[in-house]
Design a protein around this motif. Structure first.
Motif, PDB file in Angstrom:
ATOM      1  N   LEU A   1       0.830  -1.204   0.000  1.00  0.00           N
ATOM      2  CA  LEU A   1       0.000   0.000   0.000  1.00  0.00           C
ATOM      3  C   LEU A   1       0.868   1.260   0.000  1.00  0.00           C
ATOM      4  CD1 LEU A   1      -2.731  -1.126   2.538  1.00  0.00           C
ATOM      5  CD2 LEU A   1      -3.068  -0.690   0.088  1.00  0.00           C
ATOM      6  N   ILE A   2       1.914   1.258   0.809  1.00  0.00           N
ATOM      7  CA  ILE A   2       2.815   2.412   0.852  1.00  0.00           C
ATOM      8  C   ILE A   2       3.504   2.590  -0.500  1.00  0.00           C
ATOM      9  CG2 ILE A   2       4.923   3.355   1.892  1.00  0.00           C
ATOM     10  CD1 ILE A   2       4.013   1.844   4.497  1.00  0.00           C
ATOM     11  N   ALA A   3       3.954   1.496  -1.089  1.00  0.00           N
ATOM     12  CA  ALA A   3       4.634   1.569  -2.383  1.00  0.00           C
ATOM     13  C   ALA A   3       3.693   2.042  -3.493  1.00  0.00           C
ATOM     14  CB  ALA A   3       5.230   0.208  -2.745  1.00  0.00           C
ATOM     15  N   MET A   4       2.410   1.792  -3.349  1.00  0.00           N
ATOM     16  CA  MET A   4       1.442   2.234  -4.359  1.00  0.00           C
ATOM     17  C   MET A   4       0.991   3.676  -4.124  1.00  0.00           C
ATOM     18  SD  MET A   4      -0.831  -1.203  -5.121  1.00  0.00           S
ATOM     19  CE  MET A   4      -1.593  -1.249  -3.525  1.00  0.00           C
ATOM     20  N   TYR A   5       1.090   4.154  -2.908  1.00  0.00           N
ATOM     21  CA  TYR A   5       0.637   5.499  -2.553  1.00  0.00           C
ATOM     22  C   TYR A   5       1.758   6.536  -2.673  1.00  0.00           C
ATOM     23  CZ  TYR A   5      -1.195   9.274   0.416  1.00  0.00           C
ATOM     24  OH  TYR A   5      -1.594  10.491   0.923  1.00  0.00           O
ATOM     25  N   CYS A   6       2.913   6.215  -2.193  1.00  0.00           N
ATOM     26  CA  CYS A   6       4.025   7.157  -2.048  1.00  0.00           C
ATOM     27  C   CYS A   6       4.408   7.908  -3.330  1.00  0.00           C
ATOM     28  CB  CYS A   6       5.231   6.430  -1.464  1.00  0.00           C
ATOM     29  SG  CYS A   6       6.650   7.491  -1.132  1.00  0.00           S
ATOM     30  N   PRO A   7       4.537   7.240  -4.491  1.00  0.00           N
ATOM     31  CA  PRO A   7       4.962   7.981  -5.688  1.00  0.00           C
ATOM     32  C   PRO A   7       4.038   9.130  -6.073  1.00  0.00           C
ATOM     33  CG  PRO A   7       5.204   5.630  -6.042  1.00  0.00           C
ATOM     34  CD  PRO A   7       4.451   5.799  -4.743  1.00  0.00           C
ATOM     35  N   ALA A   8       2.747   8.994  -5.838  1.00  0.00           N
ATOM     36  CA  ALA A   8       1.817  10.074  -6.163  1.00  0.00           C
ATOM     37  C   ALA A   8       2.069  11.289  -5.276  1.00  0.00           C
ATOM     38  CB  ALA A   8       0.374   9.593  -6.016  1.00  0.00           C
ATOM     39  N   VAL A   9       2.351  11.038  -3.995  1.00  0.00           N
ATOM     40  CA  VAL A   9       2.650  12.136  -3.084  1.00  0.00           C
ATOM     41  C   VAL A   9       3.997  12.759  -3.449  1.00  0.00           C
ATOM     42  CG1 VAL A   9       3.088  12.763  -0.671  1.00  0.00           C
ATOM     43  CG2 VAL A   9       1.249  11.161  -1.240  1.00  0.00           C
ATOM     44  N   ALA A  10       4.975  11.931  -3.775  1.00  0.00           N
ATOM     45  CA  ALA A  10       6.303  12.437  -4.140  1.00  0.00           C
ATOM     46  C   ALA A  10       6.237  13.334  -5.372  1.00  0.00           C
ATOM     47  CB  ALA A  10       7.253  11.271  -4.392  1.00  0.00           C
ATOM     48  N   ALA A  11       5.288  13.079  -6.249  1.00  0.00           N
ATOM     49  CA  ALA A  11       5.159  13.851  -7.485  1.00  0.00           C
ATOM     50  C   ALA A  11       4.438  15.186  -7.287  1.00  0.00           C
ATOM     51  CB  ALA A  11       4.425  13.023  -8.538  1.00  0.00           C
TER      52      ALA A  11
ATOM     53  N   ILE B   1       6.627  13.706   3.348  1.00  0.00           N
ATOM     54  CA  ILE B   1       6.970  12.648   4.295  1.00  0.00           C
ATOM     55  C   ILE B   1       5.851  12.497   5.328  1.00  0.00           C
ATOM     56  CG2 ILE B   1       8.546  12.023   6.181  1.00  0.00           C
ATOM     57  CD1 ILE B   1      10.807  13.290   4.456  1.00  0.00           C
ATOM     58  N   THR B   2       5.363  13.600   5.829  1.00  0.00           N
ATOM     59  CA  THR B   2       4.271  13.557   6.807  1.00  0.00           C
ATOM     60  C   THR B   2       3.032  12.917   6.203  1.00  0.00           C
ATOM     61  OG1 THR B   2       5.126  15.491   7.963  1.00  0.00           O
ATOM     62  CG2 THR B   2       2.781  14.976   8.283  1.00  0.00           C
ATOM     63  N   ARG B   3       2.706  13.292   4.978  1.00  0.00           N
ATOM     64  CA  ARG B   3       1.512  12.734   4.344  1.00  0.00           C
ATOM     65  C   ARG B   3       1.648  11.218   4.159  1.00  0.00           C
ATOM     66  NH1 ARG B   3      -1.246  15.968  -0.365  1.00  0.00           N
ATOM     67  NH2 ARG B   3      -1.531  17.330   1.412  1.00  0.00           N
ATOM     68  N   VAL B   4       2.830  10.757   3.724  1.00  0.00           N
ATOM     69  CA  VAL B   4       3.032   9.313   3.530  1.00  0.00           C
ATOM     70  C   VAL B   4       3.022   8.594   4.874  1.00  0.00           C
ATOM     71  CG1 VAL B   4       4.637   7.540   2.707  1.00  0.00           C
ATOM     72  CG2 VAL B   4       4.204   9.578   1.319  1.00  0.00           C
ATOM     73  N   ARG B   5       3.642   9.160   5.874  1.00  0.00           N
ATOM     74  CA  ARG B   5       3.634   8.528   7.203  1.00  0.00           C
ATOM     75  C   ARG B   5       2.220   8.457   7.768  1.00  0.00           C
ATOM     76  NH1 ARG B   5       9.236  10.896   9.569  1.00  0.00           N
ATOM     77  NH2 ARG B   5      10.541   9.312   8.617  1.00  0.00           N
ATOM     78  N   ASP B   6       1.442   9.509   7.580  1.00  0.00           N
ATOM     79  CA  ASP B   6       0.048   9.480   8.045  1.00  0.00           C
ATOM     80  C   ASP B   6      -0.734   8.389   7.319  1.00  0.00           C
ATOM     81  OD1 ASP B   6       0.603  11.592   9.744  1.00  0.00           O
ATOM     82  OD2 ASP B   6      -0.408  13.109   8.504  1.00  0.00           O
ATOM     83  N   PHE B   7      -0.524   8.288   6.004  1.00  0.00           N
ATOM     84  CA  PHE B   7      -1.190   7.234   5.237  1.00  0.00           C
ATOM     85  C   PHE B   7      -0.755   5.857   5.743  1.00  0.00           C
ATOM     86  CE2 PHE B   7      -1.019   4.054   1.887  1.00  0.00           C
ATOM     87  CZ  PHE B   7      -2.362   3.986   1.530  1.00  0.00           C
ATOM     88  N   ALA B   8       0.544   5.693   5.957  1.00  0.00           N
ATOM     89  CA  ALA B   8       1.063   4.403   6.420  1.00  0.00           C
ATOM     90  C   ALA B   8       0.463   4.028   7.772  1.00  0.00           C
ATOM     91  CB  ALA B   8       2.591   4.454   6.511  1.00  0.00           C
ATOM     92  N   ALA B   9       0.313   5.000   8.651  1.00  0.00           N
ATOM     93  CA  ALA B   9      -0.282   4.720   9.961  1.00  0.00           C
ATOM     94  C   ALA B   9      -1.745   4.305   9.807  1.00  0.00           C
ATOM     95  CB  ALA B   9      -0.167   5.955  10.865  1.00  0.00           C
ATOM     96  N   GLU B  10      -2.495   5.010   8.975  1.00  0.00           N
ATOM     97  CA  GLU B  10      -3.902   4.667   8.762  1.00  0.00           C
ATOM     98  C   GLU B  10      -4.025   3.311   8.071  1.00  0.00           C
ATOM     99  OE1 GLU B  10      -7.972   4.686   8.849  1.00  0.00           O
ATOM    100  OE2 GLU B  10      -6.521   5.857   9.986  1.00  0.00           O
ATOM    101  N   ALA B  11      -3.197   3.068   7.067  1.00  0.00           N
ATOM    102  CA  ALA B  11      -3.228   1.780   6.370  1.00  0.00           C
ATOM    103  C   ALA B  11      -2.913   0.652   7.351  1.00  0.00           C
ATOM    104  CB  ALA B  11      -2.245   1.780   5.206  1.00  0.00           C
ATOM    105  N   SER B  12      -1.926   0.853   8.200  1.00  0.00           N
ATOM    106  CA  SER B  12      -1.572  -0.170   9.198  1.00  0.00           C
ATOM    107  C   SER B  12      -2.736  -0.443  10.130  1.00  0.00           C
ATOM    108  CB  SER B  12      -0.361   0.273  10.019  1.00  0.00           C
ATOM    109  OG  SER B  12       0.777   0.372   9.200  1.00  0.00           O
ATOM    110  N   ARG B  13      -3.363   0.618  10.614  1.00  0.00           N
ATOM    111  CA  ARG B  13      -4.520   0.436  11.499  1.00  0.00           C
ATOM    112  C   ARG B  13      -5.610  -0.374  10.800  1.00  0.00           C
ATOM    113  NH1 ARG B  13      -2.926   5.384  13.541  1.00  0.00           N
ATOM    114  NH2 ARG B  13      -3.960   6.605  11.964  1.00  0.00           N
ATOM    115  N   MET B  14      -5.890  -0.025   9.544  1.00  0.00           N
ATOM    116  CA  MET B  14      -6.956  -0.727   8.826  1.00  0.00           C
ATOM    117  C   MET B  14      -6.586  -2.180   8.545  1.00  0.00           C
ATOM    118  SD  MET B  14      -8.529   2.124   6.242  1.00  0.00           S
ATOM    119  CE  MET B  14      -9.860   1.053   5.694  1.00  0.00           C
ATOM    120  N   VAL B  15      -5.353  -2.418   8.150  1.00  0.00           N
ATOM    121  CA  VAL B  15      -4.919  -3.786   7.857  1.00  0.00           C
ATOM    122  C   VAL B  15      -5.018  -4.648   9.110  1.00  0.00           C
ATOM    123  CG1 VAL B  15      -2.907  -5.222   7.310  1.00  0.00           C
ATOM    124  CG2 VAL B  15      -3.460  -3.250   5.875  1.00  0.00           C
TER     125      VAL B  15
END
Length: 151
Positions: free
Chosen positions: A70-80, A90-104
């Motif tokens: 999920l992080i690998a699929m999300y991160c490039p869009a934010v980086a762009a 970095i904050t946006r990706v970390r926030d996404f990673a935390a939410e994705a982890s919680r959901m998983v």
């Protein structure tokens, strides 16, 4: 979360470094599933994220692999995104990673509390090695060490 996100030195970094799906050592079925799933910031929508998590789980990806993908699929869009600073990315990706982890892990039926504790790279490598020697995932090794320490 097994992936390292970010840049070596945020104050001088020119870009956000994202993990690549091809570097995740995905089994062939997982790679096929990755090619069929939505990518980018659409994954930040809870309904989309839940659907993707369910598909990954149904096709045998572990919880850790699911989060990493999920992080690998999300991160490039934010980086762009050109209107965000490196720190904001970095904050946006970390926030996404935390939410994705919680959901998983919630979807996995895990009722435990999950702590997100940063480790410096040298310590993280030692933890990986010790967990490897014990033949267990890092998360399980850490949980066992903490449980033993509080007894």
């Amino acid at each position: 979360m097994a992936l390292w996100l970010g840049a070596a030195d945020v104050s001088s970094a020119a870009a956000l470094e994202c993990p690549e799906i091809i570097d995740l050592k995905t089994p062939p079925l997982g790679a096929l599933i990755d090619s069929l799933l939505p990518k980018g910031t659409i994954l930040a929508q809870p309904e989309q994220l839940a659907t993707v998590i369910t598909l990954m789980r149904e096709h045998g990806l572990s919880s850790n692999d699911t989060v990493n993908h999920l992080i690998a699929m999300y991160c490039p869009a934010v980086a762009a995104e050109t209107d965000l600073s490196v720190q904001e990315k970095i904050t946006r990706v970390r926030d996404f990673a935390a939410e994705a982890s919680r959901m998983v892990f919630t979807n996995n039926g895990v009722d435990d509390v999950i702590f997100d504790v940063p480790l410096n790279p040298a310590l993280a490598e030692q933890v990986r090695e010790l967990a490897g020697h014990a033949g267990v995932p890092v998360e399980i090794w850490i949980a066992k060490v903490v449980a033993a320490a509080v007894r």
